[in-house]
Design an enzyme around this catalytic site. Sequence first.
Site, mmCIF file in Angstrom:
data_model
loop_
_atom_site.group_PDB
_atom_site.id
_atom_site.type_symbol
_atom_site.label_atom_id
_atom_site.label_comp_id
_atom_site.label_asym_id
_atom_site.label_seq_id
_atom_site.Cartn_x
_atom_site.Cartn_y
_atom_site.Cartn_z
ATOM 1 C CE LYS A 50 6.369 3.123 -4.029
ATOM 2 N NZ LYS A 50 4.963 3.374 -3.686
ATOM 3 C CD GLU B 174 -0.466 3.959 -9.171
ATOM 4 O OE1 GLU B 174 -0.741 2.761 -8.991
ATOM 5 O OE2 GLU B 174 -0.161 4.728 -8.241
#
Length: 219
Positions: A58, A152
């Site tokens: 991210k 994730e």
Amino acid sequence: MAKIELPDVKDIFLEYRKMQLLYQSALKEIGTKLEILNDEFKFVHKYNPIEHIESRMKSEESIVRKLMKKGQDITVENIERYIDDVAGIRVICSFTPDIYRIVDMISNQDDIEVVRTKDYMVNPKPSGYRSYHMIVKVPIFLSDTVVPTRVEIQIRTVAMDFWASLEHKIYYKYDGHAPEYIRTELRECAEMISFLDSKMLAINEEIHSLKQDDMREEL
């Protein structure tokens, strides 16, 4: 999407970059595990459930945006506490049953802790989005300690990934606020994608059944 004004977080992200080693290592660990499981499945069943694997970290801007949306201060501690998807892996499958096969294979790994899951296959998002999400912790062995690190995992079919990729691009153009008629058409497309997945699965099962019949006749 408009670029947000970042707070003065240079020192914070200097410290955060030290954490990136953990997240990058966790991506490698999960990626390697998935490749091994896929190779084993192919060896045993003559079929590989995983088409391909993508990984990403991210961006700092996305992390700041998410913390601000949650009303949290921009600190390294809050990144660890509130951001589950700093490190993310996307697993692309051929058919819908493959998704749950991979979920089971990951869940059965002794050194992986499944923190939580979201089944958007059974309960699609209002937009029509379908996928299976897992937040897991994998141990990262450093020279003097072991650090459980979150990743994730998103698991979806090729068709679902196609829809999600285009939906993201369309929403990006509208800064996340697409007109209602666009949202309606996207939901309709999501239903078409779901139907396509079902049809392709049925065709694949029919081919498999015919092959088995041929093998019986040869015997």
